[in-house]
Design a protein around this motif. Sequence first.
Motif, PDB file in Angstrom:
ATOM      1  N   GLU A  67       0.794  -1.179  -0.058  1.00 31.44           N
ATOM      2  CA  GLU A  67       0.041   0.189   0.017  1.00 31.44           C
ATOM      3  C   GLU A  67       0.899   1.247   0.175  1.00 31.44           C
ATOM      4  O   GLU A  67       1.909   1.266   0.480  1.00 31.44           O
ATOM      5  CB  GLU A  67      -0.782   0.085   1.124  1.00 31.44           C
ATOM      6  CG  GLU A  67      -1.972  -1.157   1.002  1.00 31.44           C
ATOM      7  CD  GLU A  67      -1.680  -2.339   1.839  1.00 31.44           C
ATOM      8  OE1 GLU A  67      -0.483  -2.423   2.258  1.00 31.44           O
ATOM      9  OE2 GLU A  67      -2.357  -3.134   1.939  1.00 31.44           O
ATOM     10  N   LEU A  85       3.824   4.667  -2.507  1.00 33.32           N
ATOM     11  CA  LEU A  85       3.126   6.091  -2.750  1.00 33.32           C
ATOM     12  C   LEU A  85       3.760   6.511  -4.156  1.00 33.32           C
ATOM     13  O   LEU A  85       2.792   7.141  -4.837  1.00 33.32           O
ATOM     14  CB  LEU A  85       3.180   6.716  -1.615  1.00 33.32           C
ATOM     15  CG  LEU A  85       2.313   7.976  -1.570  1.00 33.32           C
ATOM     16  CD1 LEU A  85       1.069   7.804  -1.125  1.00 33.32           C
ATOM     17  CD2 LEU A  85       2.937   9.316  -1.589  1.00 33.32           C
ATOM     18  N   VAL A 109      -7.964  14.010  -2.772  1.00 32.06           N
ATOM     19  CA  VAL A 109      -7.462  13.430  -1.887  1.00 32.06           C
ATOM     20  C   VAL A 109      -6.674  14.179  -0.793  1.00 32.06           C
ATOM     21  O   VAL A 109      -6.885  14.296   0.358  1.00 32.06           O
ATOM     22  CB  VAL A 109      -6.388  12.446  -2.432  1.00 32.06           C
ATOM     23  CG1 VAL A 109      -5.230  11.996  -1.230  1.00 32.06           C
ATOM     24  CG2 VAL A 109      -6.723  11.597  -3.321  1.00 32.06           C
ATOM     25  N   LEU A 137      -7.975   3.983  -6.739  1.00 36.33           N
ATOM     26  CA  LEU A 137      -7.365   3.748  -5.320  1.00 36.33           C
ATOM     27  C   LEU A 137      -8.516   3.748  -4.236  1.00 36.33           C
ATOM     28  O   LEU A 137      -9.306   4.971  -4.285  1.00 36.33           O
ATOM     29  CB  LEU A 137      -6.332   4.822  -5.152  1.00 36.33           C
ATOM     30  CG  LEU A 137      -5.056   4.825  -5.962  1.00 36.33           C
ATOM     31  CD1 LEU A 137      -4.134   5.784  -5.568  1.00 36.33           C
ATOM     32  CD2 LEU A 137      -4.607   3.396  -6.274  1.00 36.33           C
ATOM     33  N   ARG A 138      -8.441   2.955  -3.098  1.00 33.74           N
ATOM     34  CA  ARG A 138      -8.997   2.968  -1.940  1.00 33.74           C
ATOM     35  C   ARG A 138      -8.370   3.813  -1.057  1.00 33.74           C
ATOM     36  O   ARG A 138      -7.023   3.429  -0.801  1.00 33.74           O
ATOM     37  CB  ARG A 138      -9.471   1.738  -1.341  1.00 33.74           C
ATOM     38  CG  ARG A 138     -10.377   1.585  -0.237  1.00 33.74           C
ATOM     39  CD  ARG A 138     -11.895   1.848  -0.422  1.00 33.74           C
ATOM     40  NE  ARG A 138     -12.604   2.031   0.503  1.00 33.74           N
ATOM     41  CZ  ARG A 138     -13.721   2.912   0.507  1.00 33.74           C
ATOM     42  NH1 ARG A 138     -14.061   3.396  -0.686  1.00 33.74           N
ATOM     43  NH2 ARG A 138     -14.620   2.951   1.499  1.00 33.74           N
ATOM     44  N   PHE A 139      -8.712   4.851  -0.394  1.00 30.07           N
ATOM     45  CA  PHE A 139      -7.866   5.327   0.473  1.00 30.07           C
ATOM     46  C   PHE A 139      -8.537   5.756   1.973  1.00 30.07           C
ATOM     47  O   PHE A 139      -9.740   5.815   1.902  1.00 30.07           O
ATOM     48  CB  PHE A 139      -7.288   6.934   0.061  1.00 30.07           C
ATOM     49  CG  PHE A 139      -8.339   8.041   0.110  1.00 30.07           C
ATOM     50  CD1 PHE A 139      -9.034   8.295  -1.424  1.00 30.07           C
ATOM     51  CD2 PHE A 139      -9.064   8.657   0.977  1.00 30.07           C
ATOM     52  CE1 PHE A 139      -9.964   9.227  -1.343  1.00 30.07           C
ATOM     53  CE2 PHE A 139      -9.838   9.566   1.163  1.00 30.07           C
ATOM     54  CZ  PHE A 139     -10.520   9.839  -0.314  1.00 30.07           C
ATOM     55  N   SER A 140      -7.641   5.522   2.961  1.00 35.36           N
ATOM     56  CA  SER A 140      -8.097   5.982   4.649  1.00 35.36           C
ATOM     57  C   SER A 140      -7.191   6.732   4.974  1.00 35.36           C
ATOM     58  O   SER A 140      -5.957   6.458   5.104  1.00 35.36           O
ATOM     59  CB  SER A 140      -8.445   4.503   4.984  1.00 35.36           C
ATOM     60  OG  SER A 140      -6.951   3.711   5.081  1.00 35.36           O
ATOM     61  N   VAL A 141      -7.590   7.760   5.605  1.00 31.43           N
ATOM     62  CA  VAL A 141      -6.814   8.832   6.192  1.00 31.43           C
ATOM     63  C   VAL A 141      -6.995   8.783   7.738  1.00 31.43           C
ATOM     64  O   VAL A 141      -8.330   9.095   8.141  1.00 31.43           O
ATOM     65  CB  VAL A 141      -7.005  10.109   5.881  1.00 31.43           C
ATOM     66  CG1 VAL A 141      -5.752  11.075   6.189  1.00 31.43           C
ATOM     67  CG2 VAL A 141      -7.071  10.198   3.891  1.00 31.43           C
ATOM     68  N   ALA A 155      -1.935   8.510   5.852  1.00 33.65           N
ATOM     69  CA  ALA A 155      -2.764   8.060   4.633  1.00 33.65           C
ATOM     70  C   ALA A 155      -2.451   6.800   3.992  1.00 33.65           C
ATOM     71  O   ALA A 155      -1.193   6.918   3.768  1.00 33.65           O
ATOM     72  CB  ALA A 155      -2.997   9.310   3.446  1.00 33.65           C
ATOM     73  N   PHE A 157      -3.115   4.110   0.883  1.00 32.36           N
ATOM     74  CA  PHE A 157      -3.780   4.025  -0.576  1.00 32.36           C
ATOM     75  C   PHE A 157      -3.503   2.454  -0.996  1.00 32.36           C
ATOM     76  O   PHE A 157      -2.390   2.029  -1.045  1.00 32.36           O
ATOM     77  CB  PHE A 157      -2.987   4.821  -1.503  1.00 32.36           C
ATOM     78  CG  PHE A 157      -3.238   6.136  -1.036  1.00 32.36           C
ATOM     79  CD1 PHE A 157      -4.188   7.293  -1.455  1.00 32.36           C
ATOM     80  CD2 PHE A 157      -2.397   7.021  -0.259  1.00 32.36           C
ATOM     81  CE1 PHE A 157      -4.584   8.583  -1.254  1.00 32.36           C
ATOM     82  CE2 PHE A 157      -2.598   8.438  -0.180  1.00 32.36           C
ATOM     83  CZ  PHE A 157      -3.565   8.967  -0.481  1.00 32.36           C
ATOM     84  N   ARG A 158      -4.722   1.921  -1.460  1.00 32.46           N
ATOM     85  CA  ARG A 158      -4.720   0.552  -1.802  1.00 32.46           C
ATOM     86  C   ARG A 158      -5.104   0.749  -3.416  1.00 32.46           C
ATOM     87  O   ARG A 158      -6.271   1.033  -3.518  1.00 32.46           O
ATOM     88  CB  ARG A 158      -5.569  -0.403  -1.050  1.00 32.46           C
ATOM     89  CG  ARG A 158      -5.264  -1.985  -1.020  1.00 32.46           C
ATOM     90  CD  ARG A 158      -5.796  -2.456   0.189  1.00 32.46           C
ATOM     91  NE  ARG A 158      -7.249  -2.128   0.557  1.00 32.46           N
ATOM     92  CZ  ARG A 158      -8.237  -2.807   0.206  1.00 32.46           C
ATOM     93  NH1 ARG A 158      -8.108  -3.861  -0.708  1.00 32.46           N
ATOM     94  NH2 ARG A 158      -9.650  -2.391   0.688  1.00 32.46           N
TER      95      ARG A 158
END
Length: 397
Positions: A67, A85, A109, A137-141, A155, A157-158
Amino acid sequence: MIEIVTGIAALAAAAVVAGWLARRVALRRGEDEASELRRRVEQGEQRLQQSDAQRILLEMVIAAMGEGVLVVGGSGRVLLANPRLRELFSAPAALEGRSLLEAVRHAEVVDAIESAVAGGVAQVGDVTLGPASERTLRFSVAPFPSRDERAGAVAVFRDVTELRRIEAVRRDFVANASHELKTPLTAIRGFAERLADAELPDATAKHAVEAIVGNAKRLGALVEDLLELSRIESGSVPLRAEPIAAGELVQRLLRELDPRLRAGELESEITIEGAGRVIADRSALEQVLANLLDNAIKYTPAGGRVAVQVRPAPEARVRIEVEDSGLGIPRKDLPRIFERFYRVDPGRSRALGGTGLGLAIVKHLVQAMGGQVGVESQLGDGSRFWVELPAAPAIQS
Ligand code: ADP
């Protein structure tokens, strides 16, 4: 005189001895302090080596991750970015110290990370990168726990391009198959209904035709529900958010369902607290409530009761509860009840004309309207399905 001299000599000797002793003690203390100091330095070195090793290990883990990882400080500058990244965003090699926009060059983003840093609230979402890469991309922050001068966020990113592609293939397959089934099914039903109206030679033929009509209807309902789920999932029918008086909508639905309530010998009741106005798509909300009321009626034996409550909920939401005194749902089935085709008792559901898709449609529609849905139930003790939707702002008089 001699005594005085002897006394002085004794005193002098004592002073010399005392001085020597004091020097010895001081020397010992000095030695002790020195060894204590040495011990501490050694400990410190050990700790430093350990933390160095931990830091190096952490750097290796982050560098090897599949990721993309981006750590941003309170000032919005990049503190750390791993090679993945840089690869995902085709970013320059040395990102540390640069601005967020230089690192990800994607407004959505940047917005998500900035709101996580400023608001301290986690963010998740999908983002599609420019036409050149066509990647999703699936992001989680996640914001740092502390919100003082050490504010910032991590953050992750997948790459979910392949996953989303497979999901789309599955969705298209279901939609196409349902669509293809619809035409022959309509013909079968039409002809069977014509036959059912005609004078048939014997009871067996009559019975067969009735069975064909009944099954064609069931298949039709299934196809319609599958098409509806595909439509909601693909987002092809955009939802229109508008303020709706949920209480009035429930009252109307209950009036329309009155014949079925009477037939099932069920009592109904509605309680409205507060304004009961939600922001929702009218036809989607109607479908959600109709499905929940339909289930409440279907799964409640004669003499029972169906009650609806509309009331304010925390965080500017309105909660609508559809409660019944019916069969209830076993605890083990509760987590799966909103899955498509999941039924507690498939035989009973089919006999009652259920497709097993009603609650899946409810869940998708509620989520598409920015709401949540859930259930509380116990076997033999009725069920309470709830929906929470954003409240409409109060009307200024
Ligand atoms: P169905 O068409 O079978 O009713 P749903 O998706 O609407 O499909 O519901 C899934 C299953 O959840 C049902 O088959 C039933 O077992 C259970 N269920 C739903 N609502 C209720 C209720 N109010 N009381 C008891 N069981 C319920």
